[in-house]
Design a protein around this motif. Structure first.
Motif, PDB file in Angstrom:
ATOM      1  N   SER A  95       2.067   3.379  17.573  1.00 37.65           N
ATOM      2  CA  SER A  95       1.384   4.271  16.633  1.00 37.65           C
ATOM      3  C   SER A  95      -0.027   3.770  16.343  1.00 37.65           C
ATOM      4  N   PRO A  96      -1.018   4.657  16.432  1.00 35.61           N
ATOM      5  CA  PRO A  96      -2.389   4.246  16.108  1.00 35.61           C
ATOM      6  C   PRO A  96      -2.639   4.243  14.603  1.00 35.61           C
ATOM      7  N   VAL A  97      -1.729   4.832  13.831  1.00 32.35           N
ATOM      8  CA  VAL A  97      -1.899   4.892  12.382  1.00 32.35           C
ATOM      9  C   VAL A  97      -0.575   4.571  11.699  1.00 32.35           C
ATOM     10  N   CYS A  98      -0.654   4.487  10.369  1.00 30.55           N
ATOM     11  CA  CYS A  98       0.490   4.093   9.552  1.00 30.55           C
ATOM     12  C   CYS A  98       0.958   5.327   8.771  1.00 30.55           C
ATOM     13  N   GLY A  99       2.264   5.579   8.718  1.00 28.71           N
ATOM     14  CA  GLY A  99       2.704   6.731   7.937  1.00 28.71           C
ATOM     15  C   GLY A  99       4.150   7.107   8.197  1.00 28.71           C
ATOM     16  N   GLU A 135      -0.387   7.123   5.421  1.00 30.48           N
ATOM     17  CA  GLU A 135      -0.222   6.454   4.145  1.00 30.48           C
ATOM     18  C   GLU A 135      -1.532   5.897   3.622  1.00 30.48           C
ATOM     19  N   GLU A 136      -2.525   5.848   4.498  1.00 30.99           N
ATOM     20  CA  GLU A 136      -3.839   5.353   4.056  1.00 30.99           C
ATOM     21  C   GLU A 136      -4.870   6.385   4.481  1.00 30.99           C
ATOM     22  N   HIS A 137      -5.729   6.787   3.551  1.00 31.22           N
ATOM     23  CA  HIS A 137      -6.646   7.893   3.827  1.00 31.22           C
ATOM     24  C   HIS A 137      -7.703   7.535   4.869  1.00 31.22           C
ATOM     25  N   ASP A 138      -8.070   6.257   4.946  1.00 29.60           N
ATOM     26  CA  ASP A 138      -9.110   5.886   5.906  1.00 29.60           C
ATOM     27  C   ASP A 138      -8.508   5.333   7.201  1.00 29.60           C
ATOM     28  N   ASP A 139      -7.269   5.724   7.461  1.00 28.49           N
ATOM     29  CA  ASP A 139      -6.528   5.168   8.583  1.00 28.49           C
ATOM     30  C   ASP A 139      -7.201   5.416   9.927  1.00 28.49           C
TER      31      ASP A 139
END
Lengths: 158, 318
Positions: A89-93, A125-129
């Protein structure tokens, strides 16, 4: 043909070193996944170089909706002609949905990696992900460099 | 033919309960059961780049394209030096075939000898159809570790799939004989379903192989590749392939028989791996997820190697 009649040139859809790159999304520099903001959600897939270097996909197993992933954790696994291993995954969520059609017929990822071949829809989960991923300004140069490297290594044919 | 359970018993009686799993650097590979610790340990090279004069119906040179190309200038030795510096311990010297089915290796014999003597690397050579005694003897003099080649047991397949003119099954047997006469370690391969996804000459190939002192037999399964004339075919049925696994074990009860890396992926791969375990094969390259657990459930003890399943006689690539 008048100027008005000409089709508008899509400046977000470019060819780089023989591979398609869309500039409406951001890219993981090493894993060749893309991530596109869609309202509150982020859609994830493999980019064109990613699908080409992975080869013909035979099987995709993705985690279930409702599960949480962190950066670099496995969204699932890929089995292909030139790669067997995790899809990171390139991002968290939280996974909201997975592409069941792609899981049933993985070939769509090779044929349409930016469209019908998307893989996971995720609530970040993080807006600037997305900020840590390769953006549209740097993407063409990054993509060209990676394509050249894959050709040198023999992963891509000339 | 012995049944699956009997085949496993034969295999345990002759080889013990160890089963070998292989993952060379032909492609990135990782499952929850097998993470290669040294993915650069064994690297395939092509002495012809992506070129092959035969353009066989099942391959069309697709198999050699991902290999490291040996550049025309610096050559094989320099390629090996660079790989050795990066930690590679063994190489497969492969390449496309000439019109007569032989891989053009004669000009690389000196390099192979230097790689063995100066770099101490394992060198396995895919020879193609060896026509000349000079090549077999040259490979032996170079000190290579093993020679591998496909054995085809049907003239129709040689003509229609390989496009080899004026060539018969006897030429393939002669190639094995030339390698055996030279004292080389021979690793024959049989492509199951090579005749347009149908089994035709496989049993004859097995008979030929049984007449020579081979080190390991590698079985692979026709995989219809995109961009080849066989792309539209379904792979041979699992049941037929599995039955052939059993016949191979039966015919060569004391020779190692491995399931090689070329085989259909996805659910068929899972079924083939289980059949290979059930029919007493000794090893599996790039095992499907779950295959290691299945082997354990059948009472076998897995061993893992980061190199080619053709190097099965080597306990460790030192």
């Amino acid at each position: 043909m008048s100027v008005e009649e000409r089709p508008a040139k899509d400046l977000t859809n470019v060819m780089v070193s023989g591979y398609r790159l869309l500039l409406d999304r951001r890219y993981h520099a090493d894993d060749h996944t893309w991530a596109r903001q869609e309202g509150d959600l982020i859609r994830i897939g493999l980019d064109d170089l990613g699908q080409a270097t992975t080869g013909d996909l035979a099987q995709i197993a993705l985690r279930r909706a409702g599960e949480h992933v962190r950066h670099g954790e496995e969204l699932g696994t890929l089995e292909a002609q030139k790669y067997v291993g995790p899809l990171r995954s390139p991002v968290c969520g939280e996974i909201v949905a997975t592409n069941e059609a792609a899981a049933r017929g993985p070939r769509v990822v090779n044929e349409d990696p930016y469209g019908l071949g998307w893989l996971v829809l995720l609530r970040p989960e993080e807006h600037d992900d997305l900020a840590g991923l390769v953006g549209p300004d740097e993407a063409p140069a990054w993509f060209a460099k990676k394509a050249d490297g894959f050709r040198r290594e023999g992963v891509l044919s000339e | 033919m012995i049944a699956a359970g009997g085949a496993l018993a034969v295999r345990v009686a002759n080889f013990g309960d160890g089963i070998d799993f292989f993952a060379p650097a032909l492609k990135p590979y990782r499952t929850t059961e097998f993470v290669p610790t040294d993915p650069r340990a064994f690297v395939p090279l092509s002495v012809t780049g992506g070129a092959c004069a035969l353009q066989c119906e099942h391959c069309a040179a697709k198999v050699i394209k991902p290999m490291v190309s040996v550049p025309a200038g610096p050559g094989l030795y320099e390629s090996a030096v660079a790989l050795a510096a990066a930690g590679t311990k063994g190489i497969l010297v492969s390449g496309g075939s000439q019109k007569d089915g032989e891989v053009p290796l004669l000009r690389h014999l000196d390099a192979m000898a230097r790689i063995k003597q100066e770099l101490g690397m394992r060198v396995v050579v895919h020879t193609g159809l060896v026509r000349r005694r000079e090549l077999a003897q040259g490979l032996a003099a170079a000190g290579i570790d093993a020679a591998m080649l496909d054995i085809i047991g049907a003239d129709e397949t040689i003509r229609d799939v390989y496009h080899l003119a004026d060539t018969t099954v006897d030429d393939f047997e002669r190639a094995v004989a030339l390698l055996a006469d030279a004292g080389l370690c021979i690793i024959p391969h049989i492509v199951i379903g090579l005749h347009f996804a149908r089994l035709l000459g496989e049993d004859n190939a097995l008979e030929i192989i049984s007449r020579y002192p081979v080190s390991t037999l590698v079985l692979v399964v026709l995989t219809p590749l995109v961009g080849t004339a066989m792309a539209h075919l379904e792979p041979p049925p699992v049941a037929e392939v599995s039955a052939f696994f059993g016949r191979a074990r039966d015919r060569l009860p004391t020779t190692k028989v491995n399931l090689g890396c070329a085989r259909p992926l996805g659910s068929m791969k899972v079924e083939l791996d289980r059949a290979a375990i059930d029919h007493g094969l000794n090893g599996i390259a790039y095992p499907a997820e779950g295959s290691v657990a299945y082997a354990r459930a059948r009472g076998l003890e897995p061993r893992f190697y980061d190199y080619c399943c053709s190097l099965t006689w080597v306990e460790a690539v030192a």
